[in-house]
Design a protein around this motif. Structure first.
Motif, PDB file in Angstrom:
ATOM      1  N   TYR A  35       0.851  -1.195   0.000  1.00 40.88           N
ATOM      2  CA  TYR A  35       0.000   0.000   0.000  1.00 40.88           C
ATOM      3  C   TYR A  35       0.885   1.242   0.000  1.00 40.88           C
ATOM      4  CZ  TYR A  35      -3.212  -3.631   1.595  1.00 40.88           C
ATOM      5  OH  TYR A  35      -3.931  -4.789   1.713  1.00 40.88           O
ATOM      6  N   ARG A  36       1.892   1.247  -0.848  1.00 43.01           N
ATOM      7  CA  ARG A  36       2.920   2.291  -0.819  1.00 43.01           C
ATOM      8  C   ARG A  36       2.385   3.673  -1.147  1.00 43.01           C
ATOM      9  NH1 ARG A  36       7.085  -0.008  -5.011  1.00 43.01           N
ATOM     10  NH2 ARG A  36       6.661  -1.803  -3.691  1.00 43.01           N
ATOM     11  N   ASP A  37       1.223   3.751  -1.811  1.00 45.45           N
ATOM     12  CA  ASP A  37       0.642   5.062  -2.114  1.00 45.45           C
ATOM     13  C   ASP A  37      -0.351   5.503  -1.047  1.00 45.45           C
ATOM     14  OD1 ASP A  37      -1.078   3.022  -2.757  1.00 45.45           O
ATOM     15  OD2 ASP A  37      -1.855   3.961  -4.576  1.00 45.45           O
ATOM     16  N   SER A  38      -0.437   4.762   0.048  1.00 42.55           N
ATOM     17  CA  SER A  38      -1.353   5.124   1.132  1.00 42.55           C
ATOM     18  C   SER A  38      -0.701   6.150   2.053  1.00 42.55           C
ATOM     19  CB  SER A  38      -1.728   3.881   1.950  1.00 42.55           C
ATOM     20  OG  SER A  38      -2.403   4.236   3.143  1.00 42.55           O
ATOM     21  N   PRO A  39      -1.463   7.104   2.568  1.00 38.18           N
ATOM     22  CA  PRO A  39      -0.909   8.069   3.533  1.00 38.18           C
ATOM     23  C   PRO A  39      -0.506   7.418   4.852  1.00 38.18           C
ATOM     24  CG  PRO A  39      -3.291   8.321   3.350  1.00 38.18           C
ATOM     25  CD  PRO A  39      -2.876   7.385   2.256  1.00 38.18           C
ATOM     26  N   LEU A  40      -0.855   6.149   5.031  1.00 40.25           N
ATOM     27  CA  LEU A  40      -0.532   5.449   6.271  1.00 40.25           C
ATOM     28  C   LEU A  40       0.856   4.808   6.243  1.00 40.25           C
ATOM     29  CD1 LEU A  40      -3.995   3.772   6.864  1.00 40.25           C
ATOM     30  CD2 LEU A  40      -3.048   5.733   8.072  1.00 40.25           C
ATOM     31  N   VAL A  41       1.572   4.946   5.121  1.00 44.12           N
ATOM     32  CA  VAL A  41       2.916   4.383   5.025  1.00 44.12           C
ATOM     33  C   VAL A  41       3.841   4.992   6.081  1.00 44.12           C
ATOM     34  CG1 VAL A  41       4.987   4.332   3.572  1.00 44.12           C
ATOM     35  CG2 VAL A  41       2.775   3.684   2.617  1.00 44.12           C
ATOM     36  N   GLU A  42       3.692   6.276   6.333  1.00 45.12           N
ATOM     37  CA  GLU A  42       4.527   6.931   7.342  1.00 45.12           C
ATOM     38  C   GLU A  42       4.367   6.251   8.701  1.00 45.12           C
ATOM     39  OE1 GLU A  42       5.451  11.389   9.186  1.00 45.12           O
ATOM     40  OE2 GLU A  42       3.755  11.087   7.815  1.00 45.12           O
ATOM     41  N   GLN A  43       3.134   5.992   9.081  1.00 44.81           N
ATOM     42  CA  GLN A  43       2.882   5.333  10.363  1.00 44.81           C
ATOM     43  C   GLN A  43       3.427   3.912  10.357  1.00 44.81           C
ATOM     44  OE1 GLN A  43      -1.223   5.548  11.573  1.00 44.81           O
ATOM     45  NE2 GLN A  43      -0.950   4.040  13.208  1.00 44.81           N
ATOM     46  N   ALA A  44       3.343   3.237   9.221  1.00 46.92           N
ATOM     47  CA  ALA A  44       3.869   1.875   9.122  1.00 46.92           C
ATOM     48  C   ALA A  44       5.379   1.862   9.324  1.00 46.92           C
ATOM     49  CB  ALA A  44       3.509   1.288   7.755  1.00 46.92           C
ATOM     50  N   PHE A  82       9.524  11.265   4.366  1.00 46.73           N
ATOM     51  CA  PHE A  82       8.695  12.119   5.207  1.00 46.73           C
ATOM     52  C   PHE A  82       9.636  13.002   6.046  1.00 46.73           C
ATOM     53  CE2 PHE A  82       6.463   8.134   4.446  1.00 46.73           C
ATOM     54  CZ  PHE A  82       5.270   8.583   3.880  1.00 46.73           C
ATOM     55  N   PRO A  83      10.286  13.978   5.418  1.00 46.21           N
ATOM     56  CA  PRO A  83      11.294  14.795   6.119  1.00 46.21           C
ATOM     57  C   PRO A  83      10.722  15.605   7.267  1.00 46.21           C
ATOM     58  CG  PRO A  83      10.798  15.706   3.951  1.00 46.21           C
ATOM     59  CD  PRO A  83      10.146  14.357   4.003  1.00 46.21           C
ATOM     60  N   GLN A  84       9.424  15.831   7.271  1.00 48.15           N
ATOM     61  CA  GLN A  84       8.821  16.609   8.351  1.00 48.15           C
ATOM     62  C   GLN A  84       8.361  15.737   9.521  1.00 48.15           C
ATOM     63  OE1 GLN A  84       9.043  19.893   8.128  1.00 48.15           O
ATOM     64  NE2 GLN A  84      10.000  19.533   6.126  1.00 48.15           N
ATOM     65  N   ASN A  85       8.674  14.466   9.451  1.00 49.90           N
ATOM     66  CA  ASN A  85       8.257  13.576  10.522  1.00 49.90           C
ATOM     67  C   ASN A  85       8.809  14.044  11.873  1.00 49.90           C
ATOM     68  OD1 ASN A  85       8.858  11.008  12.353  1.00 49.90           O
ATOM     69  ND2 ASN A  85       7.163  10.474  10.997  1.00 49.90           N
ATOM     70  N   ALA A  86       7.936  14.286  12.816  1.00 48.16           N
ATOM     71  CA  ALA A  86       8.344  14.870  14.093  1.00 48.16           C
ATOM     72  C   ALA A  86       8.849  13.831  15.079  1.00 48.16           C
ATOM     73  CB  ALA A  86       7.162  15.610  14.702  1.00 48.16           C
ATOM     74  N   ARG A  87       8.592  12.578  14.796  1.00 39.82           N
ATOM     75  CA  ARG A  87       8.915  11.536  15.780  1.00 39.82           C
ATOM     76  C   ARG A  87      10.346  11.095  15.704  1.00 39.82           C
ATOM     77  NH1 ARG A  87       5.324   6.011  16.521  1.00 39.82           N
ATOM     78  NH2 ARG A  87       6.404   5.194  18.371  1.00 39.82           N
ATOM     79  N   PHE A  88      10.929  11.055  14.498  1.00 43.10           N
ATOM     80  CA  PHE A  88      12.268  10.484  14.364  1.00 43.10           C
ATOM     81  C   PHE A  88      13.272  11.449  13.709  1.00 43.10           C
ATOM     82  CE2 PHE A  88       9.560   6.681  14.559  1.00 43.10           C
ATOM     83  CZ  PHE A  88      10.196   5.997  15.567  1.00 43.10           C
TER      84      PHE A  88
END
Length: 250
Positions: free
Chosen positions: A206-215, A243-249
């Motif tokens: 599901y690489r085009d899903s917005p949930l890939v970041e969470q995965a 996801f360069p704006q990812n705040a978690r990592f």
């Protein structure tokens, strides 16, 4: 006592009236095949699906091989779907596909099979109150995705193709959420390898899903808990690259 006697008498009269009422005929036997079908079609168009099923089945039994037979079968599929008799709708769909493998109406039949399988996984009460049901078994939803994919692959110019595409996108999101809910279940129970594999499945399929970041986040955390530093670092780099704006990592 007098009132009780009156009530009993009224009930007896009502029951007698019902018993004496003649049963409604399914179809008028004096009509032509086309006339009988038109009667059933008018009932179907009026939204009286159970009655329409009775009429259509009566026409089908009288004229199983006539010029209107296939249209009657298609209308029965729709009527069963609308009435909520999903097992019978699916049985009618599979029968039509088996008996009519080269008919131009098959795009509609696969479309209806997709809709019917989607409906099989719905729960009107929970949908109404906005309950997320992605954590339940989604076998019928997966089958619906395959139905729409067959439609698009075999009938790309179908009038139902655009809607099928939109539904496939929604289904992929639902299936991705399902995988992440299962991954979260594993995380909370310390089954980190199983959780990582669920996240990896989302990234791969599901690489085009917005949930890939969470995965990817789940994968990073799982590999960290497992002490798999190389996998953790590689996955974290993929996460931050996409996801360069990812705040978690970051």
């Amino acid at each position: 006592m007098k009132l009780k006697f009156i009530l009993i008498a009224l009930c007896v009269i009502a029951l007698s009236a019902c018993a004496g009422k003649p049963k409604e005929e399914a179809i008028n036997p004096n009509q032509t095949a086309q006339g009988q079908y038109q009667q059933a079609k008018e009932v179907l168009d009026a939204g009286l699906y159970n009655r329409a099923i009775e009429l259509l089945k009566a026409v089908e039994s009288r004229y199983p091989f006539g010029p209107i037979a296939r249209q009657v079968q298609l209308d029965l599929i729709y009527a069963y779907h609308q009435s909520g008799d999903l097992p019978q709708a699916l049985a009618s769909i599979d029968r039509f596909i088996r008996l009519n493998p080269n008919q131009p109406d098959l795009d509609y039949v696969y479309y209806m099979r997709g809709l019917t399988n989607l409906k099989a996984d719905e729960n009107a009460f929970q949908e109404f109150f906005g309950v997320d049901r992605a954590d339940r078994d989604l076998a019928s939803t997966r089958q619906a995705f395959d139905d729409f994919r067959i439609l698009l692959n075999n009938y790309p110019q179908s009038r139902y193709a655009d809607d099928a595409k939109k539904r496939m996108v929604a289904i992929k999101d639902k299936l991705a959420r399902h995988e992440l809910l299962v991954a979260d279940y594993y995380m909370r129970r310390g089954a980190f390898l199983a959780a990582a594999n669920r996240g990896k499945y989302v990234v791969e399929f599901y690489r085009d899903s917005p949930l890939v970041e969470q995965a990817l986040e789940i994968m990073v955390e799982s590999y960290d808990r497992l002490g798999l530093d190389k996998l953790k670092t590689d996955t974290e780099q993929v996460l931050l690259l996409n996801f360069p704006q990812n705040a978690r990592f970051r």
